[in-house]
Design a protein around this motif. Sequence first.
Motif, PDB file in Angstrom:
ATOM      1  N   LYS A 216      -7.249 -16.407 -10.940  1.00 59.56           N
ATOM      2  CA  LYS A 216      -6.632 -16.498 -10.750  1.00 59.56           C
ATOM      3  C   LYS A 216      -5.475 -16.549  -9.929  1.00 59.56           C
ATOM      4  CE  LYS A 216      -5.544 -13.220 -15.019  1.00 59.56           C
ATOM      5  NZ  LYS A 216      -4.413 -12.362 -15.773  1.00 59.56           N
ATOM      6  N   ARG A 217      -4.625 -17.507  -9.959  1.00 61.89           N
ATOM      7  CA  ARG A 217      -4.166 -17.929  -8.384  1.00 61.89           C
ATOM      8  C   ARG A 217      -3.285 -16.324  -7.905  1.00 61.89           C
ATOM      9  NH1 ARG A 217      -1.032 -23.363  -6.667  1.00 61.89           N
ATOM     10  NH2 ARG A 217      -3.868 -24.137  -7.338  1.00 61.89           N
ATOM     11  N   LEU A 218      -3.975 -15.519  -7.448  1.00 63.34           N
ATOM     12  CA  LEU A 218      -3.674 -13.742  -6.984  1.00 63.34           C
ATOM     13  C   LEU A 218      -3.482 -13.557  -6.248  1.00 63.34           C
ATOM     14  CD1 LEU A 218      -2.804 -11.277 -10.235  1.00 63.34           C
ATOM     15  CD2 LEU A 218      -4.066 -10.629  -8.141  1.00 63.34           C
ATOM     16  N   VAL A 219      -2.833 -12.949  -4.778  1.00 59.70           N
ATOM     17  CA  VAL A 219      -3.300 -12.128  -3.743  1.00 59.70           C
ATOM     18  C   VAL A 219      -3.534 -11.017  -3.414  1.00 59.70           C
ATOM     19  CG1 VAL A 219      -1.788 -13.896  -2.481  1.00 59.70           C
ATOM     20  CG2 VAL A 219      -4.187 -13.427  -1.496  1.00 59.70           C
ATOM     21  N   ALA A 220      -3.630  -9.983  -3.325  1.00 57.84           N
ATOM     22  CA  ALA A 220      -3.781  -9.209  -2.946  1.00 57.84           C
ATOM     23  C   ALA A 220      -3.931  -8.992  -1.480  1.00 57.84           C
ATOM     24  CB  ALA A 220      -4.127  -8.265  -3.611  1.00 57.84           C
ATOM     25  N   GLY A 235       1.304 -20.471  -4.058  1.00 55.73           N
ATOM     26  CA  GLY A 235       1.327 -21.997  -3.505  1.00 55.73           C
ATOM     27  C   GLY A 235       1.355 -22.483  -5.420  1.00 55.73           C
ATOM     28  N   ASN A 236       2.626 -22.099  -6.121  1.00 54.73           N
ATOM     29  CA  ASN A 236       2.475 -23.062  -7.687  1.00 54.73           C
ATOM     30  C   ASN A 236       3.309 -24.491  -6.871  1.00 54.73           C
ATOM     31  OD1 ASN A 236       0.754 -21.570  -9.657  1.00 54.73           O
ATOM     32  ND2 ASN A 236       2.540 -19.892  -9.859  1.00 54.73           N
ATOM     33  N   CYS A 237       3.882 -23.815  -5.606  1.00 54.61           N
ATOM     34  CA  CYS A 237       4.939 -25.641  -6.047  1.00 54.61           C
ATOM     35  C   CYS A 237       4.966 -26.391  -5.098  1.00 54.61           C
ATOM     36  CB  CYS A 237       6.165 -24.782  -5.239  1.00 54.61           C
ATOM     37  SG  CYS A 237       7.345 -23.910  -6.789  1.00 54.61           S
ATOM     38  N   ASP A 265       6.535 -18.662  -1.517  1.00 53.18           N
ATOM     39  CA  ASP A 265       5.764 -19.133  -2.458  1.00 53.18           C
ATOM     40  C   ASP A 265       5.102 -18.465  -3.201  1.00 53.18           C
ATOM     41  OD1 ASP A 265       5.684 -21.641  -4.015  1.00 53.18           O
ATOM     42  OD2 ASP A 265       3.977 -22.688  -2.670  1.00 53.18           O
ATOM     43  N   ALA A 266       5.752 -17.966  -4.301  1.00 49.55           N
ATOM     44  CA  ALA A 266       4.665 -16.989  -5.506  1.00 49.55           C
ATOM     45  C   ALA A 266       6.120 -16.844  -6.073  1.00 49.55           C
ATOM     46  CB  ALA A 266       4.390 -16.121  -4.448  1.00 49.55           C
ATOM     47  N   ASP A 267       5.355 -16.566  -7.747  1.00 47.41           N
ATOM     48  CA  ASP A 267       6.384 -16.637  -8.786  1.00 47.41           C
ATOM     49  C   ASP A 267       6.548 -15.056  -8.466  1.00 47.41           C
ATOM     50  OD1 ASP A 267       6.082 -18.579  -9.756  1.00 47.41           O
ATOM     51  OD2 ASP A 267       4.128 -18.352 -10.999  1.00 47.41           O
ATOM     52  N   SER A 268       6.144 -14.089  -8.564  1.00 51.27           N
ATOM     53  CA  SER A 268       5.988 -12.599  -7.969  1.00 51.27           C
ATOM     54  C   SER A 268       5.079 -11.804  -7.448  1.00 51.27           C
ATOM     55  CB  SER A 268       5.890 -11.796  -9.617  1.00 51.27           C
ATOM     56  OG  SER A 268       4.692 -11.578  -9.734  1.00 51.27           O
ATOM     57  N   CYS A 269       6.083 -10.284  -6.616  1.00 51.46           N
ATOM     58  CA  CYS A 269       5.456  -9.558  -6.133  1.00 51.46           C
ATOM     59  C   CYS A 269       5.359  -8.414  -6.550  1.00 51.46           C
ATOM     60  CB  CYS A 269       6.257  -9.718  -4.045  1.00 51.46           C
ATOM     61  SG  CYS A 269       4.476  -8.810  -3.174  1.00 51.46           S
ATOM     62  N   THR A 270       4.141  -7.979  -6.503  1.00 48.76           N
ATOM     63  CA  THR A 270       4.114  -5.931  -6.684  1.00 48.76           C
ATOM     64  C   THR A 270       3.581  -5.676  -6.012  1.00 48.76           C
ATOM     65  OG1 THR A 270       3.761  -7.130  -9.257  1.00 48.76           O
ATOM     66  CG2 THR A 270       3.684  -4.984  -8.272  1.00 48.76           C
ATOM     67  N   THR A 271       4.185  -4.123  -5.437  1.00 46.85           N
ATOM     68  CA  THR A 271       4.059  -3.217  -4.327  1.00 46.85           C
ATOM     69  C   THR A 271       3.338  -2.144  -4.950  1.00 46.85           C
ATOM     70  OG1 THR A 271       5.248  -4.183  -3.350  1.00 46.85           O
ATOM     71  CG2 THR A 271       4.262  -1.642  -2.403  1.00 46.85           C
ATOM     72  N   TRP A 272       2.281  -1.563  -5.561  1.00 48.27           N
ATOM     73  CA  TRP A 272       1.304  -0.987  -5.003  1.00 48.27           C
ATOM     74  C   TRP A 272       1.195   0.620  -4.231  1.00 48.27           C
ATOM     75  CZ3 TRP A 272      -3.195  -3.049  -8.747  1.00 48.27           C
ATOM     76  CH2 TRP A 272      -2.262  -2.600  -9.624  1.00 48.27           C
ATOM     77  N   HIS A 273       0.923   1.629  -4.035  1.00 47.67           N
ATOM     78  CA  HIS A 273       1.702   2.906  -2.782  1.00 47.67           C
ATOM     79  C   HIS A 273       1.025   3.529  -3.280  1.00 47.67           C
ATOM     80  CE1 HIS A 273       3.249   4.519   0.985  1.00 47.67           C
ATOM     81  NE2 HIS A 273       1.851   4.509   1.249  1.00 47.67           N
ATOM     82  N   TRP A 274      -0.986   4.366  -3.285  1.00 46.99           N
ATOM     83  CA  TRP A 274      -1.115   5.679  -2.971  1.00 46.99           C
ATOM     84  C   TRP A 274      -1.827   6.284  -1.835  1.00 46.99           C
ATOM     85  CZ3 TRP A 274      -5.562   7.430  -1.784  1.00 46.99           C
ATOM     86  CH2 TRP A 274      -6.334   8.953  -2.517  1.00 46.99           C
ATOM     87  N   HIS A 275      -2.533   5.054  -1.210  1.00 47.81           N
ATOM     88  CA  HIS A 275      -3.645   5.964   0.380  1.00 47.81           C
ATOM     89  C   HIS A 275      -2.008   5.812   1.421  1.00 47.81           C
ATOM     90  CE1 HIS A 275      -7.318   3.766  -1.076  1.00 47.81           C
ATOM     91  NE2 HIS A 275      -5.792   3.046  -1.709  1.00 47.81           N
ATOM     92  N   PRO A 276      -2.210   7.027   2.367  1.00 49.17           N
ATOM     93  CA  PRO A 276      -1.289   7.401   2.952  1.00 49.17           C
ATOM     94  C   PRO A 276      -1.440   6.412   4.381  1.00 49.17           C
ATOM     95  CG  PRO A 276      -3.110   8.893   2.835  1.00 49.17           C
ATOM     96  CD  PRO A 276      -3.679   8.237   1.881  1.00 49.17           C
TER      97      PRO A 276
END
Length: 803
Positions: A216-220, A235-237, A265-276
């Motif tokens: 998928k067009r997905l980057v972390a 980069g969908n646009c 330039d992204a449809d959405s951005c998600t944030t995860w946090h576990w590492h200190p």
Amino acid sequence: MIGGGKSYVSAPPAFSTDAKRILVCTGSVVSVFSTSTGLQILSLEAHAALVTAVIVVPGNKALSFCWTASLDGTVRYWDYAAAELMKTIDIKMPIYSMVIPALLLGKPDSKVMPADAFAYLSVENTQMQENAAGKALRGQIRKCNLTESRLAGVVLAETRIPEVISISPSGKFFGIQNKRKLHIWKTPAKDSKLPVLKITLHHTRNFTLLAFHPTKRLVAAGDTSGRILIWRGFGNCTFSDGDKLVNRGSMNDEPDRPGIRGDDDADSCTTWHWHPTGINLLRFSSDGAYLYSGGKEGVLVDWQLDTGKKKFLPRIGSPLIYLTDSLDPSLSAISCADNQIHLLKMPSMEITKSISGIKLPFSSPEVHEGMCRKFSFDDSAGLVALRTENYRIQFYSLFDDREISEVQVCERNHQPGDEVSVILTLVSLSGDGSMMSTVEVNLPEDGIGGLVCLKFWASESQNKKFNLSTIVYEPHRDAGISALAFHPTRQMVVSSSYGGDFKIWISSDEIQQRKDALQHSGWMCHAVGSYKKRPMTAAAFSADGSVLAVAAETVITLWDPDKNMLVAVLGEMHMPVVTLSFAGDHLLSISRGSKPQLSVWSMSKLSESWSYKLDIEDVTCAKDSSSFAVLALLPKSSNEPIFQGKDGLILVFNATVPVPLAMWSVRKAKGGGLAFLEGNSPSFQQQSMWDGKSPQALLAYINADHEYILFDPYDSDARELSLIRRKECIAIDETAQFGYASIYGELPQFEMNKDQNLLTPYAPSQRPWETIFSGSSHNLLPLPKLCLEFMESLLERRTTTVE
């Protein structure tokens, strides 16, 4: 000559196409290991500096091709199964990272290189000058035509320092992190004339690394605070023309944006946090359903991409660096900061095999730095015992360049990055390697508490699996232990203390040899000694064990270890003695401080034979001879051309002569060590590189980065530059932290009268009666001897008068 101790984790490894082998960057060499046994099979040797990338060409499992890149500025093409170099491309700039899009590699079915093969390189422009602000954009992203062996196109990006390039498994995208920005390029088709298009994603904190989804067009990306950000549909646009961006200015000139959403330039951005803390490892699973992350806490976190749920691989005990997949979905590898590569069975993440290199240096708190001894050697087996950060002792074979075993000295939960609360200050091995003694210090908290613990260990067999025999808490009350030394032939240990005493410990086996011995198990104190309540700073047994030398700060005391009787007192140094060692019938003492000194004492005359004003880092003595070697630190003010880039000297002496037999200049001497290894070791005899003339002993040198080299110091060729093959004398760039090939330099001439401040030999008087009444009363000879000397002095005077 034998070398080893290289890093296994300086760059990501790569699996072979059949997943039966793993290629590991080890200094200037690529080592190939078996995934079933964890042992090294062969090596690819051609680079002259640190190898920074190894990429296996996908395709038929019967074929075995790979590309490598190095700081020597070359890209090389190999048949790694045959260890055959097939092509070399000279970029003429150090290469810090390299990726090759799979869609541009094709699937070769023969040894013919595929057409239109391209690589993207992160290089350093060493010709770039600093601007008015004292900054220079030395890092560049360049495109290289592997087929035509040349750089292609313009510079894609310029950065302050070379950045690591990441690429998507499909090869459609590649990118770098640059402070608070992600720069992502879209890989063009095989026609190299098409421009490389780029977009930029932004964040409010500095990024540490990024990873692309396999389909998928997905980057972390991970940041310095431990957060993971995931952009979906980047980069969908449109992608902008990367060439125009570069012509407009460097990436460091782009203005920071206020947030991570909105105008990215992204449809959405998600944030995860576990590492200190900051993210060191980030990678998607091969099917794209999971995201793996890791950091300094040494835990591999498995995130379910759709739900955000997570599970964990139990704490490994070292910060995680890389996660590498193979074409076999059930096999992966994880690289750790303690120089280990663990092979994982997926998806259960079970560790099936480990490839263990030599442990990296353990940094002790500054207050205890002078109390810690770096190494202990098993001379007969060719092993070195190293203190590690997770409260263990690693036994490493210098002949085989592999780990033999590890001993957990202190049982406690340890999380990498935690504040250090326990320090393994000392480790000492018996002459035959069957016994070990360790000292650990529990640091006080807020000035309260603190505990010193002395432990005795016994080995069941030759595999160095030690079992704990005896624990002694506070062996010298609340004072620290300065030295440990084993008796050469008996089960006896001496420990000296900064509190002003030393103790002799004996085991139950030693006690049971006496008729009047009580039944006892383990080790117990046999005797206690002190000298004028001075701190005892060093201790050593003579070669036959009949004499025990203990340093009371600036004075050396000699004792009978059986009767616990003071025999003699030597010297009065300017600075405290920190090391004692016997070389034949001579005693060596090393003092450190503002006036460092190496002194050689004659035990037959109980006087100083000669001395050097040298700052000695380590000393080792050969068994059954008067030879010894020292590792001396060069003064920082040294301007000799031969010492450029080197900070130490190895000098080999015979204790009877003050002139060194040989000398070598070395790098990374501060924190290094020396040892003579016996030539009758089975592992030693198995080595076939001595051309049928096996030396009697080898000298081992370990530098501050735990790289090491073994050589014959008595060989006449060892005193000439021809000992080291020409390619091993190449000075590796300072950015290359590994590679034993760089530690030796030319052999300088040693001139006795060149520097009187450096060399101050001292010879004993030939008229001993003139000095018999000088010094401490403990130095006085027995009464009959004194009378004889006194009568000789009268006769001498009378003879002089007659003449």
